[in-house]
Motif scaffolding. Structure first.
Motif, PDB file in Angstrom:
ATOM      1  N   VAL A  95      41.269  48.494  41.018  1.00 34.73           N
ATOM      2  CA  VAL A  95      42.315  48.186  41.997  1.00 34.73           C
ATOM      3  C   VAL A  95      43.325  47.207  41.410  1.00 34.73           C
ATOM      4  O   VAL A  95      44.543  47.399  41.519  1.00 34.73           O
ATOM      5  N   SER A  96      42.826  46.142  40.784  1.00 38.12           N
ATOM      6  CA  SER A  96      43.706  45.123  40.211  1.00 38.12           C
ATOM      7  C   SER A  96      44.630  45.720  39.161  1.00 38.12           C
ATOM      8  O   SER A  96      45.818  45.380  39.093  1.00 38.12           O
ATOM      9  N   GLU A  97      44.085  46.599  38.348  1.00 40.28           N
ATOM     10  CA  GLU A  97      44.877  47.229  37.292  1.00 40.28           C
ATOM     11  C   GLU A  97      46.024  48.046  37.872  1.00 40.28           C
ATOM     12  O   GLU A  97      47.166  47.972  37.401  1.00 40.28           O
ATOM     13  N   GLU A  98      45.747  48.829  38.910  1.00 40.00           N
ATOM     14  CA  GLU A  98      46.777  49.670  39.510  1.00 40.00           C
ATOM     15  C   GLU A  98      47.843  48.835  40.214  1.00 40.00           C
ATOM     16  O   GLU A  98      49.045  49.125  40.133  1.00 40.00           O
ATOM     17  N   ARG A  99      47.423  47.772  40.898  1.00 33.49           N
ATOM     18  CA  ARG A  99      48.393  46.922  41.591  1.00 33.49           C
ATOM     19  C   ARG A  99      49.276  46.196  40.580  1.00 33.49           C
ATOM     20  O   ARG A  99      50.477  46.041  40.806  1.00 33.49           O
ATOM     21  N   LEU A 100      48.694  45.757  39.474  1.00 29.37           N
ATOM     22  CA  LEU A 100      49.481  45.100  38.429  1.00 29.37           C
ATOM     23  C   LEU A 100      50.505  46.070  37.835  1.00 29.37           C
ATOM     24  O   LEU A 100      51.663  45.695  37.602  1.00 29.37           O
ATOM     25  N   LYS A 101      50.100  47.314  37.617  1.00 26.07           N
ATOM     26  CA  LYS A 101      51.039  48.312  37.096  1.00 26.07           C
ATOM     27  C   LYS A 101      52.212  48.494  38.058  1.00 26.07           C
ATOM     28  O   LYS A 101      53.362  48.621  37.624  1.00 26.07           O
ATOM     29  N   GLY A 102      51.919  48.503  39.351  1.00 28.82           N
ATOM     30  CA  GLY A 102      52.994  48.632  40.329  1.00 28.82           C
ATOM     31  C   GLY A 102      53.963  47.475  40.266  1.00 28.82           C
ATOM     32  O   GLY A 102      55.185  47.659  40.337  1.00 28.82           O
TER      33      GLY A 102
END
Length: 331
Positions: free
Chosen positions: A200-207
């Motif tokens: 989750v953290s990885e995807e939110r950071l990418k956003g």
């Protein structure tokens, strides 16, 4: 036509033992298994004849594997909504469930986890909160012995589905909304991310990084580990140097807002998740609202579909951009 009781009588075992052999339980001796199979062959008993009479517990249970190893009480709210959605759907579908916590599996290797699940007659898994560090559970799922649905983990194969809001897009949406509402914004963003090895953290950071590139923002990144305390400390140190604070969870947003209050300065803050506590933070904050109950209900239904022979799929759940207020919490 031979019945399961006929098989049990000929083999000299209990009816429940015959059921265990039919359903491939691991804790039945080789000698007993051979004796039951000989009786099945001699009586020309077809195991699937009994399938309709077996209870949902005997025909296969769904394990709800929940990660509560997080140092914050907010996990109780999210976990209870997950459990509530899954249990309600299980009752509707007449499927038996068994809750299992990550801590119960932490000292097991891959084979031990499989044996434990099989001993519980588990055929399907709904997994909440798995990280990239949960290697054993990942290998168990990859072997496809169980039909699995992963919440917030983007892994899909023939036996595995995932369900999640579009984490990347949702982070972009809420950050953009908060920035556009701030008339004094000069491009300096403090972004407090979640766990370093979290999907989750990885995807939110990418956003967030995609939005930074689109809007030419200067973003200072700091890892808050989904901790209210760490977000508070980060904000006390860096908050005054930035125009806006974007947090990858509501608990971190609350920590950031409390720090700003103590510093007697104002900066717009937004969070992510839509937990009840956001309404009690003292300041209105934008957040991404997820319906954890519905997500879990849909995840359970998807697991049952897989157990019925369906193929894995990627399910995108809806999200809302909201500004939570105290009055919304007490309705």
């Amino acid at each position: 036509m031979a019945t399961i009781r006929d098989v049990a009588k000929l083999a000299g075992v209990a009816v429940s033992t015959v059921s265990k052999v039919i359903n491939h339980y691991p804790n039945v001796s080789e000698e007993t298994t051979e004796r039951v199979n000989r009786a099945i062959e001699e009586l020309q008993f077809t195991p699937n004849v009994v399938a309709a009479s077996l209870s949902s517990k005997q025909s296969g249970r769904v394990a709800l594997i929940i990660n509560t190893d997080i140092q914050t009480s907010v996990i109780d709210e999210i976990s209870m909504k997950y459990l509530g959605g899954a249990v309600a759907k299980a009752q509707q579908l007449h499927v038996d469930v068994v809750p299992i916590f990550f801590s119960m599996l932490s000292d097991m290797n891959e084979k031990e986890v499989e044996n434990y699940l099989q001993s519980q007659n588990v055929k399907g898994l709904v997994v909440y909160g798995m990280s990239k560090d949960d290697y054993v559970l990942q290998r168990v799922i990859a072997r496809e012995k169980f039909k699995s649905v992963l919440v917030d983990v983007p892994i899909v194969n023939d036996s595995t589905s995932c369900i999640s809001v579009d984490q990347r897009q949702a982070q972009k949406d809420i950050a953009r909304k908060t920035i556009m509402e701030n008339n004094t914004f000069n491009g300096q963003v403090l972004y407090i991310s979640g766990k370093q090895n979290g999907y989750v953290s990885e995807e939110r950071l990418k956003g967030m990084l995609e939005l930074a590139e689109e809007l030419e923002l200067a973003v200072s990144l700091h890892c808050g580990e989904f901790s209210e305390r760490q977000a508070r400390e980060i904000t006390l140190k860096y908050g005054a140097l930035h125009d806006i604070i974007i947090c990858a969870s509501d608990m971190m947003a609350i920590g950031a807002m409390r720090a700003l209050t103590d510093m007697d300065i104002f900066r717009p803050v937004c969070g992510f998740d839509g937990i009840t506590l956001m309404g009690y933070a003292g300041k209105q904050m934008n957040t991404v609202k997820q319906n954890f109950y519905d997500i879990s209900s849909d995840a359970f239904a998807e697991c049952v579909r897989l157990m019925g022979g369906g193929k894995g799929s990627n399910i995108i759940a809806p999200h809302e951009l909201v500004r939570l207020e105290y009055l919304d919490m007490i309705k």
